[in-house]
Design an enzyme around this catalytic site. Structure first.
Site, PDB file in Angstrom:
ATOM      1  N   HIS A 121      -1.694  25.418  84.209  1.00  0.00           N
ATOM      2  CA  HIS A 121      -2.122  26.725  83.901  1.00  0.00           C
ATOM      3  C   HIS A 121      -0.942  27.919  84.356  1.00  0.00           C
ATOM      4  O   HIS A 121      -0.494  27.787  85.633  1.00  0.00           O
ATOM      5  CB  HIS A 121      -3.418  26.975  84.382  1.00  0.00           C
ATOM      6  CG  HIS A 121      -4.027  28.411  84.236  1.00  0.00           C
ATOM      7  ND1 HIS A 121      -3.903  29.008  82.859  1.00  0.00           N
ATOM      8  CD2 HIS A 121      -4.246  29.396  85.074  1.00  0.00           C
ATOM      9  CE1 HIS A 121      -4.103  30.281  82.855  1.00  0.00           C
ATOM     10  NE2 HIS A 121      -4.497  30.496  84.134  1.00  0.00           N
ATOM     11  N   ASN A 166      -0.182  35.538  81.770  1.00  0.00           N
ATOM     12  CA  ASN A 166      -1.381  34.422  81.842  1.00  0.00           C
ATOM     13  C   ASN A 166      -2.160  34.840  80.544  1.00  0.00           C
ATOM     14  O   ASN A 166      -2.711  35.844  80.424  1.00  0.00           O
ATOM     15  CB  ASN A 166      -2.233  34.951  82.908  1.00  0.00           C
ATOM     16  CG  ASN A 166      -3.341  33.870  83.038  1.00  0.00           C
ATOM     17  OD1 ASN A 166      -3.871  33.223  82.256  1.00  0.00           O
ATOM     18  ND2 ASN A 166      -4.068  34.051  84.325  1.00  0.00           N
ATOM     19  N   CYS A 187      -9.694  30.163  82.634  1.00  0.00           N
ATOM     20  CA  CYS A 187      -8.516  29.641  82.528  1.00  0.00           C
ATOM     21  C   CYS A 187      -8.423  28.089  82.306  1.00  0.00           C
ATOM     22  O   CYS A 187      -7.466  27.397  81.972  1.00  0.00           O
ATOM     23  CB  CYS A 187      -7.407  30.169  83.655  1.00  0.00           C
ATOM     24  SG  CYS A 187      -7.455  31.882  83.874  1.00  0.00           S
TER      25      CYS A 187
HETATM   26  O1  UT7 Z   1      -5.823  32.583  85.721  1.00  0.00           O
HETATM   27  C1  UT7 Z   1      -6.773  32.967  86.660  1.00  0.00           C
HETATM   28  C2  UT7 Z   1      -6.283  32.722  88.278  1.00  0.00           C
HETATM   29  N1  UT7 Z   1      -5.760  33.916  88.675  1.00  0.00           N
HETATM   30  C3  UT7 Z   1      -4.738  33.627  89.305  1.00  0.00           C
HETATM   31  O2  UT7 Z   1      -4.390  32.476  89.623  1.00  0.00           O
HETATM   32  C4  UT7 Z   1      -4.132  35.027  90.015  1.00  0.00           C
HETATM   33  C5  UT7 Z   1      -4.025  34.842  91.418  1.00  0.00           C
HETATM   34  N2  UT7 Z   1      -3.598  35.844  92.314  1.00  0.00           N
HETATM   35  C6  UT7 Z   1      -2.142  36.476  92.039  1.00  0.00           C
HETATM   36  O3  UT7 Z   1      -1.480  35.778  91.274  1.00  0.00           O
HETATM   37  C7  UT7 Z   1      -1.676  37.307  93.267  1.00  0.00           C
HETATM   38  O4  UT7 Z   1      -2.575  37.341  94.076  1.00  0.00           O
HETATM   39  C8  UT7 Z   1      -1.487  38.538  92.628  1.00  0.00           C
HETATM   40  C9  UT7 Z   1      -0.077  38.443  91.881  1.00  0.00           C
HETATM   41  C10 UT7 Z   1      -2.595  39.141  91.448  1.00  0.00           C
HETATM   42  C11 UT7 Z   1      -1.066  39.618  93.670  1.00  0.00           C
HETATM   43  O5  UT7 Z   1      -0.096  39.306  94.411  1.00  0.00           O
HETATM   44  P1  UT7 Z   1      -0.107  39.102  96.127  1.00  0.00           P
HETATM   45  O6  UT7 Z   1       1.024  38.500  96.629  1.00  0.00           O
HETATM   46  O7  UT7 Z   1      -1.541  38.560  96.287  1.00  0.00           O
HETATM   47  O8  UT7 Z   1      -0.487  40.766  96.518  1.00  0.00           O
HETATM   48  P2  UT7 Z   1      -1.376  41.525  97.052  1.00  0.00           P
HETATM   49  O9  UT7 Z   1      -2.814  41.761  96.166  1.00  0.00           O
HETATM   50  O10 UT7 Z   1      -1.796  40.936  98.524  1.00  0.00           O
HETATM   51  O11 UT7 Z   1      -0.886  42.945  97.086  1.00  0.00           O
HETATM   52  C12 UT7 Z   1       0.252  43.283  98.263  1.00  0.00           C
HETATM   53  C13 UT7 Z   1       0.585  44.531  98.132  1.00  0.00           C
HETATM   54  C14 UT7 Z   1      -0.613  45.574  98.018  1.00  0.00           C
HETATM   55  O12 UT7 Z   1       0.117  46.752  98.660  1.00  0.00           O
HETATM   56  P3  UT7 Z   1      -0.239  46.894 100.391  1.00  0.00           P
HETATM   57  O13 UT7 Z   1      -1.892  46.774 100.588  1.00  0.00           O
HETATM   58  O14 UT7 Z   1       0.286  45.683 101.235  1.00  0.00           O
HETATM   59  O15 UT7 Z   1       0.167  48.237 100.768  1.00  0.00           O
HETATM   60  C15 UT7 Z   1      -0.856  45.943  96.637  1.00  0.00           C
HETATM   61  O16 UT7 Z   1      -1.554  47.304  96.493  1.00  0.00           O
HETATM   62  O17 UT7 Z   1       1.271  44.895  96.381  1.00  0.00           O
HETATM   63  C16 UT7 Z   1       0.473  46.034  96.037  1.00  0.00           C
HETATM   64  N3  UT7 Z   1       0.534  45.769  94.857  1.00  0.00           N
HETATM   65  C17 UT7 Z   1       1.378  46.147  93.693  1.00  0.00           C
HETATM   66  N4  UT7 Z   1       2.807  46.763  93.923  1.00  0.00           N
HETATM   67  C18 UT7 Z   1       3.386  47.115  92.917  1.00  0.00           C
HETATM   68  C19 UT7 Z   1      -0.629  45.191  93.932  1.00  0.00           C
HETATM   69  N5  UT7 Z   1      -0.418  45.122  92.575  1.00  0.00           N
HETATM   70  C20 UT7 Z   1       0.921  45.835  92.393  1.00  0.00           C
HETATM   71  C21 UT7 Z   1       1.913  46.023  91.420  1.00  0.00           C
HETATM   72  N6  UT7 Z   1       2.909  46.609  91.526  1.00  0.00           N
HETATM   73  N7  UT7 Z   1       1.424  45.750  90.110  1.00  0.00           N
END
Ligand code: UT7
EC number: 2.3.1.180
Length: 329
Positions: free
Chosen positions: A255, A285, A113
């Site tokens: 980004h 992204n 990125c």
């Molecule tokens: O460009 C390269 C750099 N990349 C980035 O900057 C990305 C950085 N990370 C992020 O943007 C975020 O961490 C994500 C968008 C990927 C995830 O968001 P989050 O708020 O960190 O969610 P999480 O991974 O902590 O997941 C929270 C919950 C989980 O369920 P439990 O364990 O709390 O029951 C996940 O299983 O949300 C669940 N979950 C979803 N639910 C519905 C994860 N993905 C999804 C989904 N739909 N697509």
């Protein structure tokens, strides 16, 4: 002589993948995606015969035409991508062929990125040194080629797209690319955002395919924390080194990974949301494509004027991150 951005262009494929489409493919929903990421839809290059070089070629042709530069006069093409058409030859060589830039040399940069900012900083050195009159820099990724559309944690985030610029000598010493700070931290980053298969460590086998190793893997929470801190820190460093207050910044061009990361970075910098560029809602992204696509939209919208102060910041796999200060000429 500083390097100035003299023209911008972008290419977004027509195919749209909306949150509603993803709802039908995965256990996810529009509300979760929009509230956690700010993304509503992404563009997908659906034609299987077209790859990253195609999107770059579209950008390159527009750049030459808009600038009125003869293709024979183009001296160097740098493509930032982590989804090259193939491991070799470089995508930049394929672009050189597409546009017929027979006098240019060409190479790729892979910094995920942060690829576009790494390439912009690299390219500006050739102008600064006086060895090149013009350099084309393109950031492009066909992320749909490495996404596991059964993995809801990554499938919702990424889209395809490309953007680019041409760099030439600035008209005066006080404008152009005025500063750049680039960072890498493989120790902290290498295990959290990667594609395990397809390289010399895990060459393609039936087994690597069965294990989904040819897809992007991300530990979202780990990357999120590092992205916010690193983008805000490098932006603050760029502002401090150049005596810029938040009022002096015309546009923050971050980004585009996640609206929450963009907003948190802007908040830590004390920059009003109205000066923060965001199109992640429309494109997701696009990895190396995000920053040049934003620049091109700003430019086409007539928002870049002589003296506009732009702070560009990125964070991605590696980890890699960086910031660039551009005063528009
Ligand atoms: O460009 C390269 C750099 N990349 C980035 O900057 C990305 C950085 N990370 C992020 O943007 C975020 O961490 C994500 C968008 C990927 C995830 O968001 P989050 O708020 O960190 O969610 P999480 O991974 O902590 O997941 C929270 C919950 C989980 O369920 P439990 O364990 O709390 O029951 C996940 O299983 O949300 C669940 N979950 C979803 N639910 C519905 C994860 N993905 C999804 C989904 N739909 N697509």
């Amino acid at each position: 002589m500083n390097a100035a951005i003299t023209v911008t262009a972008r290419y977004l494929p027509e195919g749209v993948l909306s949150n509603q489409d993803l709802e039908r493919m995965l256990d996810t929903n529009d509300e979760w995606i929009r509230s956690r990421t700010g993304i509503s839809e992404r563009r997908i290059l659906r034609d299987p015969k077209k790859a990253t070089s195609y999107m770059c070629g579209e950008v390159a042709s527009q750049l030459l035409q808009k600038r009125g530069l003869a293709v024979e006069d183009l001296e160097l093409i740098i493509v930032a991508t982590m989804t090259p058409d193939m491991l070799f030859p470089s995508t930049a060589c394929l672009v050189q062929d597409i546009i017929g830039a027979k006098n240019a040399w060409a190479f790729d940069i892979n910094a995920a990125c942060s690829g576009f900012l790494y390439a912009l900083n690299t390219a500006s050195q050739f102008i600064k040194a006086g060895t090149h009159k013009n350099v084309m820099v393109i950031g492009a990724d066909k992320m749909s080629s490495i996404i596991d559309y059964t993995d809801r944690s990554t499938a919702i985030l990424f889209g395809d797209g490309a953007g680019g610029i041409i760099l030439e000598a600035a008209e005066s010493e006080d404008c152009g690319v005025l500063d750049a700070r680039m960072y890498s931290d493989g120790r902290s980053g290498k295990d959290h955002l990667l594609m395990k298969g397809g390289g010399s460590l895990n060459p393609a086998t039936h087994d690597t395919v069965d294990q989904h190793l040819h897809y992007i893997y991300q530990d979202g929470r780990m990357v999120f924390k590092s992205a916010v801190t690193s983008m805000a820190d490098v932006a603050a460093e760029i502002m401090e080194r150049n005596g810029l207050t938040s009022d002096d910044v015309s546009w923050l061009v971050p980004h585009q990974a996640n609206q929450r990361i963009i907003s948190a970075t802007a908040e830590r910098m004390g920059i009003d949301e109205s000066k923060v560029i965001s199109n992640v809602g429309r494109y997701g992204n696009t990895t190396a494509g995000t920053i040049p696509i934003c620049l091109s939209e700003l430019d086409d919208g007539g928002h870049l004027r002589h003296g506009s102060n732009l702070v560009l910041v990125s964070f991605g796999a590696g980890y890699t991150w960086g910031g660039v200060y551009v005063k528009w000429q």
